[in-house]
Write a protein that holds these residues in place. Structure first.
Motif, PDB file in Angstrom:
ATOM      1  N   ALA A 117       0.828  -1.210   0.000  1.00 10.60           N
ATOM      2  CA  ALA A 117       0.000   0.000   0.000  1.00 10.60           C
ATOM      3  C   ALA A 117       0.862   1.261   0.000  1.00 10.60           C
ATOM      4  CB  ALA A 117      -0.925  -0.010   1.208  1.00 10.60           C
ATOM      5  N   VAL A 118       1.904   1.278   0.825  1.00 13.95           N
ATOM      6  CA  VAL A 118       2.768   2.463   0.884  1.00 13.95           C
ATOM      7  C   VAL A 118       3.431   2.713  -0.460  1.00 13.95           C
ATOM      8  CG1 VAL A 118       4.886   3.402   1.871  1.00 13.95           C
ATOM      9  CG2 VAL A 118       3.197   2.338   3.367  1.00 13.95           C
ATOM     10  N   LEU A 119       3.980   1.669  -1.072  1.00 16.13           N
ATOM     11  CA  LEU A 119       4.687   1.850  -2.337  1.00 16.13           C
ATOM     12  C   LEU A 119       3.733   2.264  -3.457  1.00 16.13           C
ATOM     13  CD1 LEU A 119       7.262  -1.088  -2.254  1.00 16.13           C
ATOM     14  CD2 LEU A 119       7.526   1.272  -1.459  1.00 16.13           C
ATOM     15  N   THR A 126      10.323   4.273  -0.155  1.00 16.64           N
ATOM     16  CA  THR A 126      10.822   2.937  -0.457  1.00 16.64           C
ATOM     17  C   THR A 126      11.032   2.174   0.828  1.00 16.64           C
ATOM     18  OG1 THR A 126      12.494   1.708  -1.733  1.00 16.64           O
ATOM     19  CG2 THR A 126      13.290   3.534  -0.394  1.00 16.64           C
ATOM     20  N   VAL A 127      11.133   0.875   0.722  1.00 21.72           N
ATOM     21  CA  VAL A 127      11.444   0.051   1.887  1.00 21.72           C
ATOM     22  C   VAL A 127      12.892   0.323   2.285  1.00 21.72           C
ATOM     23  CG1 VAL A 127      11.670  -2.313   2.733  1.00 21.72           C
ATOM     24  CG2 VAL A 127       9.766  -1.698   1.238  1.00 21.72           C
ATOM     25  N   VAL A 158       2.457   7.256   7.844  1.00 20.30           N
ATOM     26  CA  VAL A 158       1.957   6.905   9.180  1.00 20.30           C
ATOM     27  C   VAL A 158       0.482   6.517   9.111  1.00 20.30           C
ATOM     28  CG1 VAL A 158       1.460   7.798  11.496  1.00 20.30           C
ATOM     29  CG2 VAL A 158       3.643   8.335  10.390  1.00 20.30           C
ATOM     30  N   ALA A 159      -0.293   7.290   8.373  1.00 22.56           N
ATOM     31  CA  ALA A 159      -1.732   7.037   8.268  1.00 22.56           C
ATOM     32  C   ALA A 159      -2.018   5.682   7.624  1.00 22.56           C
ATOM     33  CB  ALA A 159      -2.407   8.158   7.486  1.00 22.56           C
ATOM     34  N   ILE A 160      -1.196   5.275   6.667  1.00 22.12           N
ATOM     35  CA  ILE A 160      -1.400   3.964   6.033  1.00 22.12           C
ATOM     36  C   ILE A 160      -1.163   2.852   7.045  1.00 22.12           C
ATOM     37  CG2 ILE A 160      -0.513   2.364   4.291  1.00 22.12           C
ATOM     38  CD1 ILE A 160       0.053   4.860   2.541  1.00 22.12           C
TER      39      ILE A 160
END
Length: 267
Positions: A117-119, A126-127, A158-160
């Motif tokens: 989801a973040v990516l 990035t990770v 943060v929200a994700i």
């Protein structure tokens, strides 16, 4: 609560401190490097008889080396996922984990959903490069090895995490997220009790903690002798709990100020 200059820490408080805990990134390091000044300060504290331990968001792989090779008495890593302590005399590494192997495996599946989801949602994130050496959390890099992301994008990361029910903390370089109720403070409490018989709820004034960013707030808020290196002021509007004192120097220079002050107080 106002942050006071480190030099205003009372002499009695300085003399009473027996344990020195410290964040690593941008507290001991500068520009990603551990300078001789910081390592010498750790060694000086250890030789002076203090209990010394990094309390960090860095991964298990790094913490294994730190516990074995640095002049410290142990390390709490991945924001409280574990502590490691090396017994030099018996050549034994003790590993305590806040969650079981099965729980961590289940968490890894859920964290992978967050990673995707973040990516997908945050261009430029990035990770973290140290992710392969982690056992319990997901670290998203927003400025270590990538161009710095705006504050608004960091907050979206943060929200994700929170959307998926995870805890998320912002360090100076990463957003770290995990499932579970532990944090830096809870595992520090366990580490000092297990390894040294110390009750930090009773003896919190005997502990000094040095840090620099919002993920250090549980420690800043708990220990009356908490110290921010000067770059903590970069986050002054984002600290749920600020440190009691602020050093003059940034990073390693600020930590060395604290170490010198405490060692001098023992002479």
């Amino acid at each position: 609560m106002a942050m006071r200059p480190l030099e205003e820490m009372p002499a009695e408080a300085r003399r009473d401190i027996a344990v020195v805990l410290t964040d690593i990134d941008d507290t001991l390091t500068g520009h990603g490097r551990l300078p001789a000044k910081a390592y010498t300060a750790l060694e000086g504290l250890k030789q002076a008889g203090f209990i010394v331990a990094p309390i960090t968001g860095r991964p298990a792989g790094w913490c294994d080396l730190i516990a074995r090779q640095w002049p410290v008495d142990g390390v709490v890593g991945e924001n409280g996922a574990f502590y490691f302590r090396h017994d030099d005399e018996n050549r034994k590494l003790t590993r305590y984990f806040a969650k079981s192997v099965r729980e961590r495996a289940d968490d890894a599946t859920r964290l992978d959903e967050i990673r995707r989801a973040v990516l997908a949602e945050i261009p430029g994130a990035t990770v973290a490069a140290d992710q392969p050496f982690r056992i319990a959390d997901l670290a998203i890099d927003f400025c270590e090895d990538v161009p710095p992301l705006p504050r608004s994008e960091v907050l979206k990361i943060v929200a994700i995490f929170e959307r998926f029910g995870a805890t998320a903390k912002i360090s100076s370089i990463h957003v770290n997220g995990w499932f579970g109720g532990y944090d830096k403070l809870s595992t520090t409490r366990r580490f000092l009790a297990d390894c040294f018989g110390l009750d930090i709820d009773r003896d919190r004034s005997r502990v000094a903690f040095a840090g620099d960013s919002p993920n250090d707030s549980p420690m800043f808020g708990f220990f009356p002798n908490s110290v921010g290196v000067a770059n903590v002021l970069d986050f002054k509007d984002d600290l749920p709990a600020p440190p009691s004192y602020v050093a003059k120097g940034r990073g390693a220079q600020g930590f060395a100020e604290l170490a010198d002050m405490l060692i001098t107080a023992r002479r």
